[in-house]
Design an enzyme around this catalytic site. Structure first.
Site, PDB file in Angstrom:
ATOM      1  N   LYS A  14     -28.577 -30.111  47.665  1.00  0.00           N
ATOM      2  CA  LYS A  14     -28.360 -30.776  46.377  1.00  0.00           C
ATOM      3  C   LYS A  14     -27.462 -29.946  45.454  1.00  0.00           C
ATOM      4  O   LYS A  14     -26.522 -30.457  44.872  1.00  0.00           O
ATOM      5  CB  LYS A  14     -29.697 -31.018  45.642  1.00  0.00           C
ATOM      6  CG  LYS A  14     -30.672 -31.898  46.372  1.00  0.00           C
ATOM      7  CD  LYS A  14     -31.914 -32.185  45.518  1.00  0.00           C
ATOM      8  CE  LYS A  14     -32.789 -30.978  45.234  1.00  0.00           C
ATOM      9  NZ  LYS A  14     -33.448 -30.392  46.412  1.00  0.00           N
ATOM     10  N   ARG A  89     -38.716 -35.021  39.636  1.00  0.00           N
ATOM     11  CA  ARG A  89     -39.422 -34.521  40.814  1.00  0.00           C
ATOM     12  C   ARG A  89     -40.836 -35.083  40.918  1.00  0.00           C
ATOM     13  O   ARG A  89     -41.543 -34.735  41.855  1.00  0.00           O
ATOM     14  CB  ARG A  89     -39.525 -33.009  40.679  1.00  0.00           C
ATOM     15  CG  ARG A  89     -38.892 -32.220  41.823  1.00  0.00           C
ATOM     16  CD  ARG A  89     -39.077 -30.762  41.482  1.00  0.00           C
ATOM     17  NE  ARG A  89     -38.655 -29.848  42.486  1.00  0.00           N
ATOM     18  CZ  ARG A  89     -37.503 -29.204  42.496  1.00  0.00           C
ATOM     19  NH1 ARG A  89     -36.590 -29.452  41.577  1.00  0.00           N
ATOM     20  NH2 ARG A  89     -37.250 -28.310  43.436  1.00  0.00           N
ATOM     21  N   ARG A 128     -30.141 -18.724  53.645  1.00  0.00           N
ATOM     22  CA  ARG A 128     -29.102 -18.852  52.617  1.00  0.00           C
ATOM     23  C   ARG A 128     -28.865 -17.578  51.813  1.00  0.00           C
ATOM     24  O   ARG A 128     -27.823 -17.443  51.189  1.00  0.00           O
ATOM     25  CB  ARG A 128     -29.309 -20.074  51.725  1.00  0.00           C
ATOM     26  CG  ARG A 128     -30.504 -20.097  50.814  1.00  0.00           C
ATOM     27  CD  ARG A 128     -30.599 -21.476  50.121  1.00  0.00           C
ATOM     28  NE  ARG A 128     -31.827 -21.637  49.357  1.00  0.00           N
ATOM     29  CZ  ARG A 128     -32.188 -22.779  48.767  1.00  0.00           C
ATOM     30  NH1 ARG A 128     -31.424 -23.845  48.868  1.00  0.00           N
ATOM     31  NH2 ARG A 128     -33.306 -22.860  48.085  1.00  0.00           N
ATOM     32  N   ARG A 132     -33.513 -15.662  46.241  1.00  0.00           N
ATOM     33  CA  ARG A 132     -34.528 -16.364  45.444  1.00  0.00           C
ATOM     34  C   ARG A 132     -35.920 -15.939  45.882  1.00  0.00           C
ATOM     35  O   ARG A 132     -36.221 -15.891  47.065  1.00  0.00           O
ATOM     36  CB  ARG A 132     -34.367 -17.891  45.606  1.00  0.00           C
ATOM     37  CG  ARG A 132     -33.285 -18.472  44.743  1.00  0.00           C
ATOM     38  CD  ARG A 132     -33.073 -19.942  45.007  1.00  0.00           C
ATOM     39  NE  ARG A 132     -34.286 -20.749  44.853  1.00  0.00           N
ATOM     40  CZ  ARG A 132     -34.267 -22.074  44.734  1.00  0.00           C
ATOM     41  NH1 ARG A 132     -33.118 -22.718  44.741  1.00  0.00           N
ATOM     42  NH2 ARG A 132     -35.388 -22.747  44.608  1.00  0.00           N
ATOM     43  N   ARG A 143     -43.320 -25.275  49.166  1.00  0.00           N
ATOM     44  CA  ARG A 143     -42.366 -26.149  48.473  1.00  0.00           C
ATOM     45  C   ARG A 143     -42.168 -27.466  49.226  1.00  0.00           C
ATOM     46  O   ARG A 143     -42.053 -28.523  48.614  1.00  0.00           O
ATOM     47  CB  ARG A 143     -41.040 -25.417  48.271  1.00  0.00           C
ATOM     48  CG  ARG A 143     -41.133 -24.402  47.119  1.00  0.00           C
ATOM     49  CD  ARG A 143     -40.047 -23.367  47.176  1.00  0.00           C
ATOM     50  NE  ARG A 143     -38.722 -23.936  47.091  1.00  0.00           N
ATOM     51  CZ  ARG A 143     -37.627 -23.341  47.566  1.00  0.00           C
ATOM     52  NH1 ARG A 143     -37.710 -22.169  48.168  1.00  0.00           N
ATOM     53  NH2 ARG A 143     -36.464 -23.925  47.435  1.00  0.00           N
TER      54      ARG A 143
END
Ligand code: AMP
Length: 185
Positions: A14, A89, A128, A132, A143
């Site tokens: 996203k 969300r 990635r 984070r 998540r």
């Protein structure tokens, strides 16, 4: 004026696609996750309030997020429209957004949902390397389960309104962006 929602599970791409859309369509990108991370980094009151929630991979309370988004969307820079990433969300957030848009004479022009198999989501997030604190195997599991339970119903909410465009989220960044451009035009 174009208001676009880019939707999908964590790791669907996203943020990456929203950045490309921002440049291509010249519409600002609003990522609630980025705003929270920025506030955490700057140790603001909001940052202090949400840090442990983000660290755990849970959802920030609806009221906090909705207030933040309404404040943000009231800024003149969003007169051109917005690319919403990471919001709404929950169904409650979707309802709040709909009322806010209605009150302000605005509407959602496109709801794009990125589809990626769960196995690939996990691989993408774990590789990635953005540093984070919620990109660890345990947090990612949480998540994804929060997504299934709280966020996936948002898709049905908008499907019932007939506005959802499904985008195959597997492929190169450019391939996926081409699909988005086709869907929006
Ligand atoms: P993201 O960058 O979109 O993956 O968001 C990172 C984290 O920020 C999420 O795991 C939540 O803790 C929080 N967050 C972002 N957007 C929302 C939202 N719309 N509602 C609740 N929590 C959110």
């Amino acid at each position: 004026m174009m208001n676009i929602i880019i939707f999908g599970p964590p790791g669907a791409g996203k943020g990456t696609q929203a950045e490309k859309m921002q440049k291509h369509f010249n519409i600002p990108h609003l990522s609630t996750g980025n705003i929270f991370r920025e506030n955490i980094k700057n140790e603001t009151p909001l940052g202090k309030k949400v840090k442990s929630i983000l660290d755990a991979g849970n959802l920030v309370p609806d009221e906090t997020v909705v207030d933040l988004v309404k404040d943000e969307l009231s800024k003149p820079k969003y007169d051109k429209g917005v690319i919403l990433d990471g919001f709404p969300r929950t169904v409650a957030q979707a309802e709040a957004l709909d009322s806010f848009f209605e009150e302000n004479g605005k509407k959602i022009d496109a709801f794009l949902t990125l589809t990626v198999p769960e196995e690939e989501l996990i691989n993408r997030i774990l590789s990635r390397g953005e540093g984070r604190s919620d990109d660890t195997p345990e947090k990612v599991k949480n998540r994804l389960s929060v997504y299934q339970k709280e966020t996936a119903p948002v898709l049905n909410y908008y499907k019932e309104k007939g506005a959802v465009k499904e985008i195959d989220g597997v492929g190169s960044i450019e391939e996926i962006f081409d699909r988005i451009k086709d869907a929006v035009s």
